[in-house]
Design an enzyme around this catalytic site. Structure first.
Site, PDB file in Angstrom:
ATOM      1  N   ALA A  63      10.644   2.563   1.068  1.00  0.00           N
ATOM      2  CA  ALA A  63      10.887   2.557   2.511  1.00  0.00           C
ATOM      3  C   ALA A  63      11.586   1.264   2.892  1.00  0.00           C
ATOM      4  O   ALA A  63      11.402   0.230   2.238  1.00  0.00           O
ATOM      5  CB  ALA A  63       9.559   2.677   3.249  1.00  0.00           C
ATOM      6  N   GLY A 108       8.187   4.496  -1.709  1.00  0.00           N
ATOM      7  CA  GLY A 108       8.635   5.842  -1.313  1.00  0.00           C
ATOM      8  C   GLY A 108       9.600   6.451  -2.321  1.00  0.00           C
ATOM      9  O   GLY A 108       9.650   7.675  -2.472  1.00  0.00           O
ATOM     10  N   GLU A 111       7.635   7.909  -4.995  1.00  0.00           N
ATOM     11  CA  GLU A 111       6.939   9.090  -4.463  1.00  0.00           C
ATOM     12  C   GLU A 111       7.858  10.315  -4.392  1.00  0.00           C
ATOM     13  O   GLU A 111       7.416  11.447  -4.589  1.00  0.00           O
ATOM     14  CB  GLU A 111       6.345   8.750  -3.085  1.00  0.00           C
ATOM     15  CG  GLU A 111       5.190   7.762  -3.231  1.00  0.00           C
ATOM     16  CD  GLU A 111       4.732   7.158  -1.907  1.00  0.00           C
ATOM     17  OE1 GLU A 111       5.532   6.430  -1.279  1.00  0.00           O
ATOM     18  OE2 GLU A 111       3.592   7.421  -1.498  1.00  0.00           O
ATOM     19  N   GLU A 131       3.296  -1.287  -2.680  1.00  0.00           N
ATOM     20  CA  GLU A 131       2.964  -1.425  -1.243  1.00  0.00           C
ATOM     21  C   GLU A 131       1.884  -2.445  -0.977  1.00  0.00           C
ATOM     22  O   GLU A 131       1.851  -3.084   0.076  1.00  0.00           O
ATOM     23  CB  GLU A 131       2.518  -0.070  -0.671  1.00  0.00           C
ATOM     24  CG  GLU A 131       3.630   0.951  -0.513  1.00  0.00           C
ATOM     25  CD  GLU A 131       3.858   1.793  -1.759  1.00  0.00           C
ATOM     26  OE1 GLU A 131       3.328   1.439  -2.849  1.00  0.00           O
ATOM     27  OE2 GLU A 131       4.557   2.809  -1.647  1.00  0.00           O
TER      28      GLU A 131
END
Ligand code: CAA
Length: 255
Positions: A63, A108, A111, A131
């Protein structure tokens, strides 16, 4: 094509390439919306029987931290829901999806690879859920999908330490199906996609659906979204983001 990604189609294979390499293909709201549109487009295209997701130079460094800096908890929840929607589109699409990972696949980005059916990595690839360094948890399904893939022990280690691992380690853990030389990544992924595109689409889609149904992660996904947005209320998260942008170690105070 837009400023975030390219789509191309040949011989029954659709490829989405994240193409903002100068920004390591990080995904903010704009890039996620472009990816959602590309995935819907490919899902509807009956000529496409297998899908490749890849990135120019890097897969995706996660992200966009610069965008996250100003998010309030409710905006963080909406952002996590958008990321979940994309990973759901990949996982529930009635076509096989292969992630071809080069460079960084973090947060992300990792993911998105985890939501894909098959992961292929080039030797320069690096994976991680870092994260925790930002006072955060994975927000696009990583707490559930990494655990499903690697088991509780390895998943806890990677998510709780935020350690970034090499492609060779990811392969030995079973995070990726196969490892290839950097220059062979595209040829090899097209080879696999070509095989999948020649199988009965109905049989492939049914098999994918049934395998997915062996794991019910819905409650875990909802809990993850709630925890992810809750982190945005904390001082530690603000410190994590500040420290990243100031290129220093964060000093977490447990509040
Ligand atoms: N968001 C925004 N900018 C990022 C970024 C990200 N995720 N990752 C890298 N960048 C930027 C850096 O800020 C830097 O920008 P400037 O040139 O303006 O300073 C540029 O990309 C290059 O980065 P580095 O100088 O740090 O390059 P490096 O080669 O030393 O390290 C890296 C590369 C290991 C990817 C490092 O940049 C890094 O750790 N990035 C953060 C990765 C991360 O934490 N991802 C998870 C984000 S949170 C998330 O994804 C939540 C979720 O589950 C949805």
């Amino acid at each position: 094509m837009n400023s975030f990604l390219k789509i191309d189609r040949k011989a029954g294979v659709g490829r989405i390439t994240l193409s903002n390499p100068d920004a390591m293909n990080v995904v903010g709201t704009g890039a996620l919306k472009a990816l959602r549109e590309a995935l819907r487009d490919i899902q509807m295209d009956s000529r496409v029987r297998a899908v490749i997701i890849t990135g120019e130079k890097h897969f995706c460094a996660g992200a966009d931290i610069k965008e996250m800096k100003t998010k309030k908890p409710e905006e963080a929840e909406a952002f996590a829901r958008l990321g979940h929607e994309i990973c759901d589109l990949i996982e529930k699409m009635g076509k096989p999806v292969i992630a071809a990972v080069c460079g960084y696949a973090l947060g992300g980005g990792c993911e998105i690879a985890l939501a894909s059916d098959i992961r292929l990595a080039s030797q320069d690839a690096k994976f991680g859920q870092p994260e925790v360094n930002l006072g955060l948890i994975p927000g696009f399904g990583g707490t559930q999908r990494l655990t499903r893939l690697l088991g509780i022990g390895r998943s806890k280690e990677l998510i709780m330490t935020g350690r970034i691992i090499t492609a060779a380690e990811a392969h030995s853990m079973g995070l990726v199906n196969d490892l290839v030389k950097n220059e062979e990544l595209l040829d090899r992924v097209y080879e696999i996609a070509g095989v999948l595109a020649q199988k009965s689409p109905i049989a492939v889609a049914e098999a994918k659906k049934l395998i997915n149904e062996t794991q019910d992660m819905e409650m875990g996904f909802e809990n993850e979204i709630a925890s992810f947005s809750k982190c945005f209320e904390t001082e530690d998260h603000k410190e994590g983001i500040r420290a990243f942008l100031e290129k220093r170690r964060p000093e977490f105070k447990n509040r």
